[in-house]
Write a protein that holds these residues in place. Structure first.
Motif, PDB file in Angstrom:
ATOM      1  N   THR A 168      33.177  34.207  25.380  1.00 51.85           N
ATOM      2  CA  THR A 168      33.571  35.804  26.435  1.00 51.85           C
ATOM      3  C   THR A 168      34.760  35.834  25.740  1.00 51.85           C
ATOM      4  O   THR A 168      35.581  34.450  25.923  1.00 51.85           O
ATOM      5  N   HIS A 169      35.849  37.090  26.719  1.00 54.54           N
ATOM      6  CA  HIS A 169      37.168  36.577  26.532  1.00 54.54           C
ATOM      7  C   HIS A 169      37.664  35.491  27.769  1.00 54.54           C
ATOM      8  O   HIS A 169      38.237  35.572  27.496  1.00 54.54           O
ATOM      9  N   SER A 170      36.818  35.499  28.943  1.00 56.16           N
ATOM     10  CA  SER A 170      37.476  34.586  29.716  1.00 56.16           C
ATOM     11  C   SER A 170      37.244  33.170  29.561  1.00 56.16           C
ATOM     12  O   SER A 170      38.100  32.128  29.922  1.00 56.16           O
ATOM     13  N   PHE A 171      36.518  32.951  28.631  1.00 60.03           N
ATOM     14  CA  PHE A 171      36.593  31.872  27.777  1.00 60.03           C
ATOM     15  C   PHE A 171      37.621  30.989  27.747  1.00 60.03           C
ATOM     16  O   PHE A 171      38.599  30.504  27.333  1.00 60.03           O
ATOM     17  N   GLY A 172      38.316  31.801  26.315  1.00 63.85           N
ATOM     18  CA  GLY A 172      39.260  31.415  25.893  1.00 63.85           C
ATOM     19  C   GLY A 172      40.130  32.321  26.678  1.00 63.85           C
ATOM     20  O   GLY A 172      41.531  31.060  26.242  1.00 63.85           O
ATOM     21  N   LEU A 173      40.503  32.822  27.358  1.00 66.28           N
ATOM     22  CA  LEU A 173      42.028  32.965  28.445  1.00 66.28           C
ATOM     23  C   LEU A 173      41.918  31.518  29.310  1.00 66.28           C
ATOM     24  O   LEU A 173      42.905  30.832  29.450  1.00 66.28           O
ATOM     25  N   GLU A 174      40.891  30.969  29.704  1.00 61.26           N
ATOM     26  CA  GLU A 174      40.642  30.038  30.210  1.00 61.26           C
ATOM     27  C   GLU A 174      41.696  28.925  29.261  1.00 61.26           C
ATOM     28  O   GLU A 174      42.139  27.674  29.679  1.00 61.26           O
ATOM     29  N   ARG A 175      40.551  28.820  28.155  1.00 60.01           N
ATOM     30  CA  ARG A 175      41.695  27.376  27.531  1.00 60.01           C
ATOM     31  C   ARG A 175      42.924  28.105  26.821  1.00 60.01           C
ATOM     32  O   ARG A 175      43.702  27.002  27.051  1.00 60.01           O
ATOM     33  N   ALA A 176      42.876  29.101  26.895  1.00 52.25           N
ATOM     34  CA  ALA A 176      45.095  29.167  27.148  1.00 52.25           C
ATOM     35  C   ALA A 176      45.734  28.811  28.018  1.00 52.25           C
ATOM     36  O   ALA A 176      46.420  28.397  28.150  1.00 52.25           O
ATOM     37  N   PHE A 177      44.941  29.335  29.060  1.00 50.87           N
ATOM     38  CA  PHE A 177      45.679  29.056  30.263  1.00 50.87           C
ATOM     39  C   PHE A 177      46.100  27.219  30.542  1.00 50.87           C
ATOM     40  O   PHE A 177      46.749  26.608  30.577  1.00 50.87           O
ATOM     41  N   ALA A 178      44.502  26.887  30.220  1.00 52.81           N
ATOM     42  CA  ALA A 178      44.902  25.394  30.306  1.00 52.81           C
ATOM     43  C   ALA A 178      45.956  24.597  28.988  1.00 52.81           C
ATOM     44  O   ALA A 178      46.280  23.546  29.492  1.00 52.81           O
ATOM     45  N   ILE A 179      45.950  25.359  28.070  1.00 54.51           N
ATOM     46  CA  ILE A 179      46.651  24.797  27.209  1.00 54.51           C
ATOM     47  C   ILE A 179      48.342  25.074  27.416  1.00 54.51           C
ATOM     48  O   ILE A 179      48.931  24.029  27.244  1.00 54.51           O
ATOM     49  N   MET A 180      48.649  25.924  27.498  1.00 55.67           N
ATOM     50  CA  MET A 180      50.150  26.452  28.850  1.00 55.67           C
ATOM     51  C   MET A 180      50.099  24.970  29.772  1.00 55.67           C
ATOM     52  O   MET A 180      51.154  24.771  29.893  1.00 55.67           O
ATOM     53  N   PRO A 231      50.008  29.684  34.042  1.00 53.37           N
ATOM     54  CA  PRO A 231      50.077  31.144  35.235  1.00 53.37           C
ATOM     55  C   PRO A 231      50.411  30.126  37.012  1.00 53.37           C
ATOM     56  O   PRO A 231      51.133  30.788  37.579  1.00 53.37           O
ATOM     57  N   THR A 232      50.199  29.083  36.985  1.00 52.60           N
ATOM     58  CA  THR A 232      50.456  28.128  38.323  1.00 52.60           C
ATOM     59  C   THR A 232      51.734  27.350  38.389  1.00 52.60           C
ATOM     60  O   THR A 232      51.416  26.420  38.983  1.00 52.60           O
ATOM     61  N   ARG A 278      38.925  43.119  33.969  1.00 48.39           N
ATOM     62  CA  ARG A 278      38.015  42.121  34.759  1.00 48.39           C
ATOM     63  C   ARG A 278      38.364  40.766  34.684  1.00 48.39           C
ATOM     64  O   ARG A 278      38.404  39.815  35.749  1.00 48.39           O
ATOM     65  N   VAL A 279      38.404  40.010  34.127  1.00 49.76           N
ATOM     66  CA  VAL A 279      38.913  38.880  33.543  1.00 49.76           C
ATOM     67  C   VAL A 279      39.995  37.954  33.997  1.00 49.76           C
ATOM     68  O   VAL A 279      40.094  37.429  34.529  1.00 49.76           O
ATOM     69  N   ALA A 280      40.898  38.756  33.667  1.00 44.16           N
ATOM     70  CA  ALA A 280      42.150  38.398  34.446  1.00 44.16           C
ATOM     71  C   ALA A 280      41.245  38.593  35.823  1.00 44.16           C
ATOM     72  O   ALA A 280      42.876  37.467  37.114  1.00 44.16           O
ATOM     73  N   ARG A 281      41.977  39.722  36.769  1.00 42.35           N
ATOM     74  CA  ARG A 281      41.269  40.176  38.282  1.00 42.35           C
ATOM     75  C   ARG A 281      41.149  39.217  38.418  1.00 42.35           C
ATOM     76  O   ARG A 281      41.018  38.160  39.262  1.00 42.35           O
ATOM     77  N   ALA A 282      40.076  38.398  37.313  1.00 36.93           N
ATOM     78  CA  ALA A 282      38.921  37.466  38.722  1.00 36.93           C
ATOM     79  C   ALA A 282      39.448  36.105  37.738  1.00 36.93           C
ATOM     80  O   ALA A 282      39.354  34.744  39.123  1.00 36.93           O
ATOM     81  N   MET A 283      40.840  35.554  37.672  1.00 38.60           N
ATOM     82  CA  MET A 283      40.980  34.721  37.641  1.00 38.60           C
ATOM     83  C   MET A 283      42.281  34.484  38.137  1.00 38.60           C
ATOM     84  O   MET A 283      43.044  33.432  38.643  1.00 38.60           O
ATOM     85  N   LEU A 284      43.209  35.251  38.724  1.00 40.22           N
ATOM     86  CA  LEU A 284      44.022  35.274  38.902  1.00 40.22           C
ATOM     87  C   LEU A 284      44.521  36.999  39.702  1.00 40.22           C
ATOM     88  O   LEU A 284      45.040  37.212  39.884  1.00 40.22           O
ATOM     89  N   PRO A 285      43.821  36.094  40.915  1.00 39.42           N
ATOM     90  CA  PRO A 285      42.824  37.482  42.215  1.00 39.42           C
ATOM     91  C   PRO A 285      44.296  37.446  43.194  1.00 39.42           C
ATOM     92  O   PRO A 285      43.978  38.606  43.546  1.00 39.42           O
TER      93      PRO A 285
END
Length: 406
Positions: A62-74, A81-82, A133-140
């Motif tokens: 899913t897109h959310s899984f991919g972004l989670e992995r990207a944020f983890a690598i970052m 983002p944090t 929708r994915v990004a709003r849920a991840m970074l509310p």
């Protein structure tokens, strides 16, 4: 330093950058990356920090899984983002219809309105909406802003915006010229008056966004009066895989004579036409190589591409009446010296005095490729849609905070 996370979500990918909205057009982003092949058996997440790429190949359901992995690598490199100050998340949304002429703070109502526009962009808006929708849920807790590709062209004159079809049908189904690549055309057109050292309110210009997708715009005194793309990004110039303007009767002919379905014709005109449909390739570097090898199909494809480009330049010169500048941007426009030269070949009688030597200069900086005494100046201006989205998003987010919404 404050950053904007810029997201461009596709059906099976997410491109992203962390951008300083106060930076210059030539500044490298703090982070750039790509989540690709979402939903395929094997995908990849790549994150580039400080010129160093960090890549993982894995299944991305899913897109959310991919972004989670990207944020983890970052996060592993202290640029997640944090880890840095992210003041906004800017989302590229392809189609804003007649509803949106400005960037919008994304709340549930705006999200719903973007969903209502899906019939106008069934290939793009659903993916853009998924990313939102994915990004709003991840970074509310961060303001999210929609920046629309069509917004810059929202108020072009009715004579340019409307098609000569039954007005009741057109009104009922929102059929009109919307235009695309608006963020790029707006960004580039704002740089040109600075290069001319003129008041933007006095400048008439033609901007040419030439990439795999391609579009032209006529801009009078800072406001567009016409653009080549239409209801969809299929119209206008011949492109990498899209046909550009054709006789609409071709569609009826293919239905009746070839027995093709609407979906087959959609695929043909959007993905199997343009330069690729004639030459078999849509990468202009490969096309140039084939031309040098005397490939006649490659030469034909190139000539059709240039012919269409010159047609639009000529028609926009007439529409504007006086042209101060013609500007090339995007992948082909910024890098293909032959396209620029051939597009403006032998136009001295129209005040375009091309400088062949200046045209050969390779640079990431804005530059003039006409002679100093040319009445119509010609520029190459690198586009930076991500910076433009970041700047717009930062402004909307600041207003939202001032109103106590965040």
């Amino acid at each position: 330093m404050a950053y904007v996370l810029v997201l461009n979500s596709g059906s099976s990918s997410v491109k992203f950058q962390l951008v300083d909205p106060a930076g210059e057009a030539t500044d490298a982003p703090l982070v750039s990356g790509l989540v690709e092949q979402v939903g395929e058996p094997m995908g990849a997440v790549s994150v580039t920090v400080g010129g160093q790429e960090h890549r993982e190949e894995l299944e991305i359901p899913t897109h959310s899984f991919g972004l989670e992995r990207a944020f983890a690598i970052m996060g592993e490199h202290n640029v997640g983002p944090t880890d840095v100050e992210v003041i906004a998340v800017g989302h590229r949304v392809v189609h804003g219809g007649k509803l949106f002429s400005e960037p919008q703070l994304i709340v549930d109502e705006i999200e719903s309105m973007i969903e209502d526009l899906i019939p106008l962009a069934p290939l793009h808006n659903p993916a853009n909406l998924d990313g939102i929708r994915v990004a709003r849920a991840m970074l509310p807790d961060i303001p999210h802003v929609a920046v629309f590709d069509t917004a810059f062209f929202n108020h072009i004159p009715p004579a340019a915006a409307l098609y000569a079809i039954n007005s009741e049908v057109a009104s009922q189904y929102d059929v009109r010229r919307y235009g695309f690549h608006g963020t790029s055309h707006e960004f580039v057109s704002q740089q040109v008056p600075k290069l001319l050292d003129k008041d933007p309110a006095t400048v008439n210009q033609i901007t040419l966004h030439l990439g795999n997708g391609a579009s032209a715009a006529a801009i009078r005194h800072g406001r567009p009066i016409d653009t080549s793309m239409g209801l969809t990004p299929l119209a206008g110039l011949a492109m990498g895989t899209r046909c550009g303007d054709i006789d609409p009767g071709i569609i009826f002919h293919l239905v009746r004579q070839a027995g093709m379905s609407i979906d087959e014709i959609d695929n043909l005109l959007n993905k199997q036409s343009g330069v690729k449909g004639i030459a078999g390739v849509n990468d202009f570097r490969l096309l140039r190589q084939r031309i040098e090898e005397q490939d006649q199909d490659a030469w034909l494809a190139y000539n059709i591409y240039i012919h269409q480009l010159r047609r639009f330049i000529g028609s926009y010169m007439i529409a504007l009446g006086r042209v101060d500048a013609i500007t090339f941007t995007a992948g082909v426009g910024e890098n293909d010296t032959e396209v620029r030269q051939d597009a403006l070949y032998n136009l001295d009688m129209y005040g375009i005095h091309f400088d062949k030597e200046a045209n050969l200069v390779r640079s990431k900086e804005p530059r003039m490729i006409s002679t100093a005494d040319s009445p119509v100046k010609v520029f190459v201006v690198p586009t930076n849609e991500e910076l433009a989205i970041a700047q717009k998003s930062a402004a909307v987010a600041a207003q939202a905070r001032a109103e106590g919404l965040y």
